[in-house]
Design a protein around this motif. Structure first.
Motif, PDB file in Angstrom:
ATOM      1  N   MET A  72      -6.589  -5.254  -3.801  1.00  0.00           N
ATOM      2  CA  MET A  72      -6.338  -4.755  -2.449  1.00  0.00           C
ATOM      3  C   MET A  72      -6.058  -3.249  -2.478  1.00  0.00           C
ATOM      4  N   LEU A 123       0.830  -1.210   0.000  1.00  0.00           N
ATOM      5  CA  LEU A 123       0.000   0.000   0.000  1.00  0.00           C
ATOM      6  C   LEU A 123       0.865   1.261   0.000  1.00  0.00           C
ATOM      7  N   ARG A 178     -10.647   2.950   1.998  1.00  0.00           N
ATOM      8  CA  ARG A 178      -9.857   2.488   3.148  1.00  0.00           C
ATOM      9  C   ARG A 178     -10.423   1.194   3.701  1.00  0.00           C
ATOM     10  N   THR A 179     -10.779   0.270   2.784  1.00  0.00           N
ATOM     11  CA  THR A 179     -11.349  -1.010   3.185  1.00  0.00           C
ATOM     12  C   THR A 179     -10.341  -2.132   2.957  1.00  0.00           C
ATOM     13  N   VAL A 180     -10.527  -3.219   3.710  1.00  0.00           N
ATOM     14  CA  VAL A 180      -9.677  -4.406   3.587  1.00  0.00           C
ATOM     15  C   VAL A 180     -10.591  -5.621   3.509  1.00  0.00           C
ATOM     16  N   ARG A 206     -10.751  -2.208  10.381  1.00  0.00           N
ATOM     17  CA  ARG A 206     -10.983  -1.600   9.069  1.00  0.00           C
ATOM     18  C   ARG A 206     -12.278  -2.161   8.489  1.00  0.00           C
ATOM     19  N   ASP A 251      -9.314  -1.343  -3.362  1.00  0.00           N
ATOM     20  CA  ASP A 251     -10.213  -1.310  -2.202  1.00  0.00           C
ATOM     21  C   ASP A 251      -9.752  -0.245  -1.205  1.00  0.00           C
ATOM     22  N   TRP A 252      -8.441  -0.202  -0.950  1.00  0.00           N
ATOM     23  CA  TRP A 252      -7.912   0.763   0.006  1.00  0.00           C
ATOM     24  C   TRP A 252      -8.101   2.194  -0.503  1.00  0.00           C
ATOM     25  N   GLN A 253      -7.806   2.421  -1.777  1.00  0.00           N
ATOM     26  CA  GLN A 253      -7.940   3.764  -2.342  1.00  0.00           C
ATOM     27  C   GLN A 253      -9.398   4.215  -2.417  1.00  0.00           C
TER      28      GLN A 253
END
Length: 136
Positions: A64, A38, A72-74, A125, A67-69
Motif C-alpha cells: 500500500m 501513510l 498516489r494510487t490505491v 484515487r 503504491d502510494w509513493q
C-alpha cells in the motif's frame, strides 16, 4: 529523504504516533488505518530510516505504501475494505444514535459525513497498474 537534524525528532515522533493510531484503527470503528500508516511512512522517511524500511517490508502495509509513493494510487481491494469498514462504523453509530433522545443528531451526522468525504476521495484515487504490466 532526510530533514534537518534539529527536526528529526519531530518527524520520528510523528511517525510513531501515526503508526500507533493506524494500528488502533485496525480495531476501533471510525478510526482510519490507511491515512495514519501513510502519514507514518511519510514521517519515517524523514525521521527514522529503520521504521521506514520496516513499514516498506511489512506484508500488510508495504504494498500500500509503495503504491502510494509510486503514483498516489490505491488498490481496489483496499478501497473496498475501507468502504465496508466505514459502512460498518456508520451502522454502529446509527444504532447508538437510535438509542438516544434525538437531540444529538450531529454526533451521528458529523462522523458519517466525514466518512462519506473520505470514501469519495478514496474512490477518486487511481488504482495501480496490474502486476506484470510493462506500461507499454
Amino acid at each position: 529523504m532526510r530533514s534537518a537534524p534539529r527536526f528529526r525528532w519531530a518527524w520520528w515522533l510523528l511517525a510513531y504516533a501515526s503508526l500507533g493510531l493506524g494500528l488502533l484503527g485496525m480495531f476501533l470503528p471510525g478510526l482510519p488505518t490507511v491515512p495514519f500508516i501513510l502519514l507514518s511512512a511519510f514521517a519515517a522517511a524523514r525521521g527514522s530510516e529503520r521504521l521506514h524500511r520496516r513499514l516498506l517490508a511489512d506484508p500488510r502495509f508495504g504494498p500500500m505504501i509503495r503504491d502510494w509513493q509510486a503514483g498516489r494510487t490505491v488498490a481496489r481491494r483496499a478501497k473496498w475494505m475501507a468502504t465496508w469498514t466505514m459502512l460498518a462504523s456508520a451502522l454502529v453509530l446509527l444504532l447508538v444514535a437510535a438509542n438516544g433522545d434525538g437531540r444529538r443528531w450531529w454526533a451521528f451526522a458529523l462522523p458519517v459525513g466525514c466518512m462519506a468525504v473520505v470514501a469519495t476521495w478514496l474512490w477518486l484515487r487511481p488504482e495501480p497498474p496490474p502486476a506484470g504490466h510493462d506500461g507499454g
